[in-house]
Scaffold this motif. Structure first.
Motif, mmCIF file in Angstrom:
data_model
loop_
_atom_site.group_PDB
_atom_site.id
_atom_site.type_symbol
_atom_site.label_atom_id
_atom_site.label_comp_id
_atom_site.label_asym_id
_atom_site.label_seq_id
_atom_site.Cartn_x
_atom_site.Cartn_y
_atom_site.Cartn_z
ATOM 1 N N ILE A 100 7.002 7.337 -12.805
ATOM 2 C CA ILE A 100 6.153 6.770 -11.747
ATOM 3 C C ILE A 100 4.684 7.103 -12.001
ATOM 4 O O ILE A 100 3.806 6.235 -11.969
ATOM 5 N N LEU A 101 4.399 8.374 -12.274
ATOM 6 C CA LEU A 101 3.015 8.816 -12.421
ATOM 7 C C LEU A 101 2.367 8.291 -13.693
ATOM 8 O O LEU A 101 1.191 7.903 -13.690
ATOM 9 N N GLU A 102 3.124 8.266 -14.788
ATOM 10 C CA GLU A 102 2.522 7.859 -16.064
ATOM 11 C C GLU A 102 2.456 6.339 -16.219
ATOM 12 O O GLU A 102 1.646 5.835 -16.992
ATOM 13 N N ALA A 103 3.279 5.618 -15.470
ATOM 14 C CA ALA A 103 3.205 4.155 -15.510
ATOM 15 C C ALA A 103 2.014 3.637 -14.715
ATOM 16 O O ALA A 103 1.508 2.545 -14.992
ATOM 17 N N GLU A 104 1.556 4.424 -13.715
ATOM 18 C CA GLU A 104 0.418 4.019 -12.887
ATOM 19 C C GLU A 104 -0.554 5.192 -12.714
ATOM 20 O O GLU A 104 -0.706 5.725 -11.616
ATOM 21 N N TYR A 159 -0.878 17.027 -13.265
ATOM 22 C CA TYR A 159 -1.094 15.616 -12.925
ATOM 23 C C TYR A 159 -2.085 15.517 -11.773
ATOM 24 O O TYR A 159 -1.905 16.131 -10.719
ATOM 25 N N THR A 160 -3.116 14.714 -11.974
ATOM 26 C CA THR A 160 -4.176 14.594 -10.970
ATOM 27 C C THR A 160 -3.925 13.471 -9.966
ATOM 28 O O THR A 160 -4.669 13.344 -8.995
ATOM 29 N N ASN A 161 -2.869 12.663 -10.197
ATOM 30 C CA ASN A 161 -2.626 11.531 -9.296
ATOM 31 C C ASN A 161 -1.457 11.762 -8.347
ATOM 32 O O ASN A 161 -0.849 10.824 -7.847
ATOM 33 N N VAL A 162 -1.154 13.050 -8.070
ATOM 34 C CA VAL A 162 -0.069 13.344 -7.138
ATOM 35 C C VAL A 162 -0.358 14.618 -6.360
ATOM 36 O O VAL A 162 -0.942 15.570 -6.888
ATOM 37 N N ASN A 220 0.805 -1.221 0.000
ATOM 38 C CA ASN A 220 0.000 0.000 0.000
ATOM 39 C C ASN A 220 0.837 1.270 0.000
ATOM 40 O O ASN A 220 0.360 2.344 0.379
ATOM 41 N N ALA A 221 2.071 1.164 -0.460
ATOM 42 C CA ALA A 221 2.967 2.325 -0.483
ATOM 43 C C ALA A 221 2.396 3.419 -1.380
ATOM 44 O O ALA A 221 1.996 3.166 -2.513
ATOM 45 N N HIS A 222 2.366 4.624 -0.852
ATOM 46 C CA HIS A 222 1.925 5.750 -1.673
ATOM 47 C C HIS A 222 2.663 7.037 -1.329
ATOM 48 O O HIS A 222 2.571 8.017 -2.072
ATOM 49 N N VAL A 223 3.420 7.042 -0.219
ATOM 50 C CA VAL A 223 4.181 8.228 0.160
ATOM 51 C C VAL A 223 5.615 8.070 -0.358
ATOM 52 O O VAL A 223 6.350 7.170 0.066
ATOM 53 N N ARG A 225 -3.151 5.204 -9.796
ATOM 54 C CA ARG A 225 -2.690 5.157 -8.400
ATOM 55 C C ARG A 225 -2.408 6.580 -7.900
ATOM 56 O O ARG A 225 -1.820 7.391 -8.608
ATOM 57 N N GLN A 226 -2.819 6.862 -6.677
ATOM 58 C CA GLN A 226 -2.570 8.171 -6.081
ATOM 59 C C GLN A 226 -1.252 8.157 -5.303
ATOM 60 O O GLN A 226 -1.000 7.229 -4.531
ATOM 61 N N PHE A 227 -0.457 9.175 -5.489
ATOM 62 C CA PHE A 227 0.822 9.308 -4.815
ATOM 63 C C PHE A 227 0.861 10.618 -4.031
ATOM 64 O O PHE A 227 0.330 11.640 -4.473
#
Length: 321
Positions: A146-150, A176-179, A126-129, A153-155
């Motif tokens: 990292i962001l474009e491969a997933e 980017y909406t996932n970070v 569950n790593a996200h930080v 997933r929220q980071f």
């Protein structure tokens, strides 16, 4: 011989996701490639000039082509940029010199992509930080990958404050909406709270985190440029590297508790993380394998595109001096 500039490479608009895919592909070829260890010379102090050769296996479906390349990378204090690289790409089937490539984009993007791939392979479930220190182009490349491969997933990314670099870094990813980002002034706070700790600092006079116990159980640490985290080497539960021959002379290599190559994890022959509490450090020393595969892909994309060329006139018959 084609002269392939950085501008020509950028014109292809290669996505970070494609860069990640190329890293998986190149690691899959490692067992069948010829990958000698790097050779370095040191003109002064921390300056270096390093040659990185690699022979890829024969190209599938084309018996006339087998790529060999040698990248020469340098870091010279005071030069702009301080880190630079070029590559000669050959067809090993006939010895033809195909291209001279500006390799700065290749070096940056494949280094970032390797960090992204390693982090995903070794992090806890569950790593996200993610913590980042050293916020130059390599860190940007890593986070792009990292962001474009997933994208699903929220980071949450914690950036170590230095001048205005953290603010500029976060601004780069505004679309980017996932970070999300926090800017942190204390490196120890990042070490205490990050699930994945990525250092892209290119030089360090001492240890970056004085007490390795600061790192929480389950952390994955990736020192992209090898610097400043050696106090983790003998205490972390597992240590990985991209190539054993390249890192077997590291000071603490004989004391690694549980070592393997990251490629074995990617191939499914090693589980990587064996528990959610293991602390893992991963040294990716940088492989000519990745550089030559990237170069071969770029060459094939550009071989029919007008580029500067140099005609090399070779003797076609045996001659006597």
């Amino acid at each position: 011989m084609k002269i392939i500039s950085e501008q020509a490479i950028r014109s292809l608009s290669i996505t970070p996701k494609t860069c990640v895919d190329w890293i998986y592909e190149s690691f899959s070829l490692k067992q069948s490639a010829q990958l000698p260890t790097k050779i370095s010379v040191h003109p002064a102090d921390t300056d270096f000039i390093t040659s990185m050769p690699c022979l890829l296996p024969p190209k599938s479906g084309d018996s006339t082509v087998q790529y060999f390349g040698v990248k020469v990378v340098h870091r010279i204090k005071g030069s702009v940029p301080s880190l630079g690289s070029d590559m000669l790409l050959y067809n090993a089937k006939n010895g033809e010199l195909l291209a001279l490539l500006d390799s700065d984009w290749i070096t940056t993007m494949r280094t970032g992509a390797v960090a992204a791939v390693s982090a995903k392979a070794l992090r806890k479930k569950n790593a996200h930080v993610y913590g980042f220190i050293g916020l130059g182009n390599t860190a940007r490349a890593a986070l792009l990958c990292i962001l474009e491969a997933e994208p699903e997933r929220q980071f949450h990314v914690k950036l170590l404050k230095y001048k205005n670099q953290a603010e500029l870094f976060a601004e780069r990813f505004a679309d980017y909406t996932n970070v999300t980002f926090d800017i942190i002034e204390d490196i120890n706070e990042i070490a205490r709270t990050a699930d994945v700790f990525i250092s892209c600092i290119t030089s360090a006079d001492g240890l970056l985190v004085e007490d390795e116990k600061t790192f929480q159980p389950g952390v994955t640490v990736i020192p992209v440029h090898m610097r400043g985290l050696q106090n983790c080497d003998t205490t972390f539960d597992r240590v990985f590297g991209d190539d054993t021959d390249h890192i077997k002379n590291f000071k603490y290599f004989p004391q690694y508790k549980d070592y393997n190559e990251i490629g074995e994890v990617l191939a499914g022959r090693d589980p990587g993380r064996k528990s959610e509490t293991q602390r893992i450090i991963d040294y990716n020393y940088g492989l000519g394998l990745h550089d030559v595969l990237y170069a071969s892909k770029l060459y094939e994309m550009l071989k029919d595109t007008p580029c500067a060329e140099v005609d090399i006139i070779k003797e076609s018959e045996k001659y006597w001096v």
